[in-house]
Every structure is written in structure tokens, then in C-alpha cells.
Design an enzyme around this catalytic site. Sequence first.
Site, mmCIF file in Angstrom:
data_model
loop_
_atom_site.group_PDB
_atom_site.id
_atom_site.type_symbol
_atom_site.label_atom_id
_atom_site.label_comp_id
_atom_site.label_asym_id
_atom_site.label_seq_id
_atom_site.Cartn_x
_atom_site.Cartn_y
_atom_site.Cartn_z
ATOM 1 N N LEU A 67 0.809 -1.159 -0.063
ATOM 2 C CA LEU A 67 0.019 0.184 0.020
ATOM 3 C C LEU A 67 0.693 1.309 -0.017
ATOM 4 O O LEU A 67 0.716 2.143 -0.613
ATOM 5 C CB LEU A 67 -0.911 -0.220 1.253
ATOM 6 C CG LEU A 67 -1.698 1.098 1.314
ATOM 7 C CD1 LEU A 67 -2.856 1.370 0.401
ATOM 8 C CD2 LEU A 67 -2.608 1.207 2.911
ATOM 9 N N PRO B 175 6.478 5.974 -1.739
ATOM 10 C CA PRO B 175 7.346 6.895 -1.328
ATOM 11 C C PRO B 175 6.723 8.340 -0.749
ATOM 12 O O PRO B 175 7.135 8.711 0.328
ATOM 13 C CB PRO B 175 8.083 7.266 -2.657
ATOM 14 C CG PRO B 175 8.231 5.825 -3.278
ATOM 15 C CD PRO B 175 6.930 5.564 -3.233
ATOM 16 N N ILE C 186 8.150 -2.545 1.811
ATOM 17 C CA ILE C 186 7.237 -3.571 1.596
ATOM 18 C C ILE C 186 7.766 -4.965 2.502
ATOM 19 O O ILE C 186 9.012 -5.456 1.941
ATOM 20 C CB ILE C 186 6.970 -4.015 0.161
ATOM 21 C CG1 ILE C 186 6.537 -2.693 -0.312
ATOM 22 C CG2 ILE C 186 6.194 -5.273 -0.035
ATOM 23 C CD1 ILE C 186 5.102 -2.133 0.236
ATOM 24 N N GLN D 202 17.126 -0.053 31.047
ATOM 25 C CA GLN D 202 17.291 0.704 32.407
ATOM 26 C C GLN D 202 17.670 -0.188 33.734
ATOM 27 O O GLN D 202 18.650 0.044 34.298
ATOM 28 C CB GLN D 202 16.037 1.646 32.890
ATOM 29 C CG GLN D 202 16.654 2.902 33.814
ATOM 30 C CD GLN D 202 17.800 3.714 33.159
ATOM 31 O OE1 GLN D 202 17.834 3.885 31.981
ATOM 32 N NE2 GLN D 202 18.581 4.342 33.947
ATOM 33 N N GLU E 248 1.543 -0.015 9.908
ATOM 34 C CA GLU E 248 0.108 -0.157 9.913
ATOM 35 C C GLU E 248 -0.650 1.071 10.597
ATOM 36 O O GLU E 248 -1.490 0.769 11.386
ATOM 37 C CB GLU E 248 -0.170 -1.625 10.632
ATOM 38 C CG GLU E 248 0.138 -2.587 9.763
ATOM 39 C CD GLU E 248 -0.172 -4.155 10.019
ATOM 40 O OE1 GLU E 248 -1.646 -3.972 10.262
ATOM 41 O OE2 GLU E 248 0.369 -4.914 9.679
ATOM 42 N N SER F 128 1.091 5.974 15.664
ATOM 43 C CA SER F 128 0.090 6.311 16.641
ATOM 44 C C SER F 128 -0.691 7.603 16.673
ATOM 45 O O SER F 128 -1.864 7.786 16.836
ATOM 46 C CB SER F 128 1.204 6.748 18.030
ATOM 47 O OG SER F 128 1.691 5.571 18.535
HETATM 48 C C1 FAD Z 1 9.735 -1.776 8.642
HETATM 49 C C2 FAD Z 1 8.376 -1.350 8.109
HETATM 50 C C3 FAD Z 1 7.580 -2.386 7.580
HETATM 51 C C4 FAD Z 1 6.766 -1.881 6.698
HETATM 52 N N1 FAD Z 1 5.773 -2.960 5.984
HETATM 53 C C5 FAD Z 1 5.012 -2.266 5.075
HETATM 54 C C6 FAD Z 1 4.274 -3.300 4.267
HETATM 55 O O1 FAD Z 1 4.348 -4.466 4.468
HETATM 56 N N2 FAD Z 1 3.418 -2.665 3.434
HETATM 57 C C7 FAD Z 1 2.759 -1.350 3.254
HETATM 58 O O2 FAD Z 1 2.223 -0.929 2.517
HETATM 59 N N3 FAD Z 1 3.606 -0.434 4.285
HETATM 60 C C8 FAD Z 1 4.471 -0.957 5.224
HETATM 61 N N4 FAD Z 1 5.234 -0.065 5.946
HETATM 62 C C9 FAD Z 1 4.912 1.130 5.748
HETATM 63 C C10 FAD Z 1 4.246 1.861 7.000
HETATM 64 O O3 FAD Z 1 2.869 1.588 7.046
HETATM 65 C C11 FAD Z 1 4.294 3.296 6.965
HETATM 66 O O4 FAD Z 1 5.862 3.712 7.220
HETATM 67 C C12 FAD Z 1 3.432 4.163 7.843
HETATM 68 O O5 FAD Z 1 2.201 3.982 7.640
HETATM 69 C C13 FAD Z 1 3.797 5.629 8.184
HETATM 70 O O6 FAD Z 1 4.001 6.291 6.813
HETATM 71 P P1 FAD Z 1 5.304 7.180 6.585
HETATM 72 O O7 FAD Z 1 6.537 6.316 6.856
HETATM 73 O O8 FAD Z 1 5.036 7.460 5.184
HETATM 74 O O9 FAD Z 1 5.083 8.377 7.302
HETATM 75 P P2 FAD Z 1 4.478 9.487 7.254
HETATM 76 O O10 FAD Z 1 3.027 9.369 6.834
HETATM 77 O O11 FAD Z 1 5.043 10.699 6.550
HETATM 78 O O12 FAD Z 1 4.317 10.318 8.692
HETATM 79 C C14 FAD Z 1 5.480 11.076 9.508
HETATM 80 C C15 FAD Z 1 4.915 11.447 10.776
HETATM 81 O O13 FAD Z 1 4.071 12.342 10.655
HETATM 82 C C16 FAD Z 1 2.836 11.845 11.254
HETATM 83 N N5 FAD Z 1 1.535 12.423 10.730
HETATM 84 C C17 FAD Z 1 0.958 12.030 9.321
HETATM 85 N N6 FAD Z 1 -0.014 12.440 9.156
HETATM 86 C C18 FAD Z 1 -0.428 13.313 10.256
HETATM 87 C C19 FAD Z 1 -1.528 14.117 10.672
HETATM 88 N N7 FAD Z 1 -2.530 14.416 10.096
HETATM 89 N N8 FAD Z 1 -1.597 14.631 11.986
HETATM 90 C C20 FAD Z 1 -0.488 14.368 13.004
HETATM 91 N N9 FAD Z 1 0.760 13.589 12.599
HETATM 92 C C21 FAD Z 1 0.797 13.158 11.339
HETATM 93 C C22 FAD Z 1 2.976 10.344 11.520
HETATM 94 O O14 FAD Z 1 2.302 9.893 12.376
HETATM 95 C C23 FAD Z 1 4.438 10.260 11.692
HETATM 96 O O15 FAD Z 1 4.866 10.345 12.837
HETATM 97 C C24 FAD Z 1 6.226 -0.482 6.629
HETATM 98 C C25 FAD Z 1 7.123 0.420 7.319
HETATM 99 C C26 FAD Z 1 8.240 0.145 7.939
HETATM 100 C C27 FAD Z 1 9.097 1.030 8.584
#
Ligand code: FAD
Length: 384
Positions: free
Chosen positions: A125, A128, A157, A336, A363, A366
Site C-alpha cells: 500500500l 514513497p 514492503i 534501564q 500499519e 500512533s
Molecule cells: C519496517 C517497516 C515495514 C513496513 N511494512 C509495510 C508493508 O508491508 N506494506 C505497506 O504497505 N507498508 C509498510 N510499511 C509502511 C508503514 O505502514 C508506514 O511507514 C506508516 O504508515 C507511516 O507512513 P510514513 O512512513 O510515510 O510516514 P508519514 O505518513 O510521512 O508520517 C510521518 C510522521 O507524521 C505523522 N503524521 C502524518 N500525518 C499526520 C497528521 N495528519 N496529524 C498528525 N501527525 C501526522 C505520522 O504519525 C508520523 O509520525 C512499513 C514500514 C516499515 C518502517
Amino acid sequence: MNFELPEEMVALREMTRKFAAEEIGPNAREWDRTGEIPEESIRKMGELGFLGTIAPTDLDGAELGYLGNAIVIEEFARQCGGTALMLAAHNGLCLGHILHAASDEQKKKYVPPLARGDMLGSWCLTEPCSGSDAAALETRAVLDGDEWVINGSKMFITNGSKAGVFVVTARTSDESKTKGISAFLVDRDTKGLHIGPKEDKMGMRASDTVPLTFEDMRIPKENLCGQLNMGFIDCLKVLERGRITIGSLSVGLSRGALEEAVAYAQTREQFGKPLIKHQTLQFMLADMAMETDAARILVRKAAIKQDAGESSEMESSMCKLFASEIATKSCLNAIQICGGYGYIKEMPVERLMRDAKLCEIGEGSSQVQRMIISKKLLDMKKAN
Ligand SMILES: Cc1cc2nc3c(=O)[nH]c(=O)nc-3n(C[C@H](O)[C@H](O)[C@H](O)COP(=O)(O)OP(=O)(O)OC[C@H]3O[C@@H](n4cnc5c(N)ncnc54)[C@H](O)[C@@H]3O)c2cc1C
């Protein structure tokens, strides 16, 4: 209300605990170092049904339901967060999506090999430029005769370097942001599917995470999974269930931190007595035990609702949010309590802490869980 697990779930927990302690735990440090779970170990997990936890038995699954899946994931996470994440993405996301949305024919083709562990599955899903705002995804699928042509890219992914099948979301209409996305089943050997190198992650290192690109990737028309343009709506259902899995993974990590800290505090002496006799540390352990148990109850509440065929949107977000934040806190406290020894790799608590942090991000972060819970509260208020 009965808080005791049914007999068959106790048996499942004991069987999984034994397997995870004997086959996973002793390798966890090495798999964290190499970033690789050996195929032989994945094969054993498949033989015992751990790769088909929620799949029905008539499709070679173990049909354990969401409660059974939560129990399995907790036991694996207690030993190795990365292995638990591999299982979580395979069962909760890839199989979860196929079981929820695929046609009977597609289920017959893909579920048995996934459930037996003949191949791993990925769910794609995130892109970048779209994470929390997942519906802003830019990958596009265009119908050309009897084939879909997909162009775009995916990020982070899980299982991507090994998976035999990928559930891929792509935009199929510009008429609506959320109702203009469809899901597709993509086989590993599809021309135009490029699998990038593994990310060098902070934690969950046993689980592989890769970027994908799709370059004029052609798949048969019938590989559409679910209804056209309703793929994102299906993803929300998959995530509602997947978050229970991440909640249980967090509980396993938190329990691991507690058990490691108790064991260490019983043997290490300072000021003439074991650490565990110092009240400040006893209170830290007490909080860790209480919060881990509270998180487990939230996880099981959400899982039981799913098993009863009910929606658990609010409970899933609550259990994922609470359990993941508790896991990070417990792991930091465990370090700790273990002092300088907790900070070095010979002790598992530093790995548990690195693994736990992911659960607050993947997924739905927070912040996203708090957005879902508060939106549900407002919806409930409006309805009354
Ligand atoms: C190890 C790992 C495995 C993963 N596996 C999968 C997978 O198998 N398939 C898949 O599809 N994805 C996968 N992901 C992706 C994961 O679901 C996303 O990284 C996650 O949803 C956060 O998206 P982002 O990294 O783009 O952060 P961003 O959306 O850019 O967010 C950055 C920060 O801003 C905060 N933020 C964003 N919008 C708001 C808002 N409106 N109000 C307040 N705060 C906000 C977020 O909480 C976060 O703290 C994986 C990620 C990792 C690191």
C-alpha cells in the site's frame, strides 16, 4: 465475562511457546545481525500452520481465528520481533486481503500455497510519497485489452525480497480519492516488477523490507482482487484486522522485556542485595507487568470481536496504539534495569527495544490511531 482462554487456545499457546523458544529464540540475535530468516525455518513454520493462521482448513489453513493468530504472534514476538513481523505481514495483510476480497477462484489458487508456507506473501500500500495519507497513492493501473498495465512504486514492503505473490494497490479512477483505488494480485515473476535492495533498518531486522517499482508491468485482467475502485475500502478492513496483529506483536515484545528484566534483576546484586529487592526497580517491573497485561486484554477484546464477525475498528486502533507505546516503554525500562549490560547486544533487551519502535509506526502510526479513535468518538456523539 470469562478472561480464561478456551482449552484449545491454551494448547495452541503452549505448542507455539515451545516451538518459538526452541527454534526461534536461540537464532534471534543471528537473524537480527544477518537480516535473514533461513528458508528451512520458514518451512518448519509452514508445516505447523503458522503461515496460515487465519486461512480456512479447506484451503490448507490452520483456521485459528484472530484470537489464535494473536496468541501465535505474541509467542513469536517474545522471541524475535522480526520473525513475528514476517508472519504478521504474511498472515494479517497479504492472506488477510486475499481472504477478504479475492474471488473463490483466486482464493483456491493463492491461499493454499501461502497457508502451507510454500511461498510468502507481501501487501503493498505505502508509496514513497504516501504513508499515513495512504489514499494519496500515485501508482496507476490502466486496462489495455485483457491486461492491466501498472506503473508506479511502493515503499517499505515487508517480505518483498522473498514473496511469491504481492497484493498491490493502484489508482484506477480519479473520480474519488478513496473510491478510485483497486487491488491486484501480482506474481513474483511478472515482467516489469522490480524488487529493490533490502532497507538497512534500526530494528525488525530479521524481517526484510524493500522498495518495489512497476514499469509497464502487465498482469491479466482477472488478477483484479476485489471490486474495481473499492481496493482502498478493502485495505481499511484489512488494516482493522492487521492492527490486532501488531498489537499482539507489541504485547510479545513487552512481555519479553519484562521477563528478561526480572531474570536479570534476580541475579545481579548491587548494594549487597539483588536488584529485584530494590523497591524502585520493583515498581518499574510492577508497571511493566500491569501495562503488558492491560495491552493483552485490549488485543484479545478486538480479536474476539473480529472472530464474532463484528467490526473492531475502535478496539483495533486502541489495542495497537496502547500496546505499541507500552512495548517501547517496557523495553526502555528493561534496558534501564539491566544497566550497562542492557545496552550491549549480548542481552536481548536492546534488540527488543529496536523492534518495538516499529510498532508505533507501521500499519498506521500512533498519531493515525489517535485520529481514528477520536473520529469514532465524534461519530458516536453525532449519532446520539
Ligand atoms: C519496517 C517497516 C515495514 C513496513 N511494512 C509495510 C508493508 O508491508 N506494506 C505497506 O504497505 N507498508 C509498510 N510499511 C509502511 C508503514 O505502514 C508506514 O511507514 C506508516 O504508515 C507511516 O507512513 P510514513 O512512513 O510515510 O510516514 P508519514 O505518513 O510521512 O508520517 C510521518 C510522521 O507524521 C505523522 N503524521 C502524518 N500525518 C499526520 C497528521 N495528519 N496529524 C498528525 N501527525 C501526522 C505520522 O504519525 C508520523 O509520525 C512499513 C514500514 C516499515 C518502517
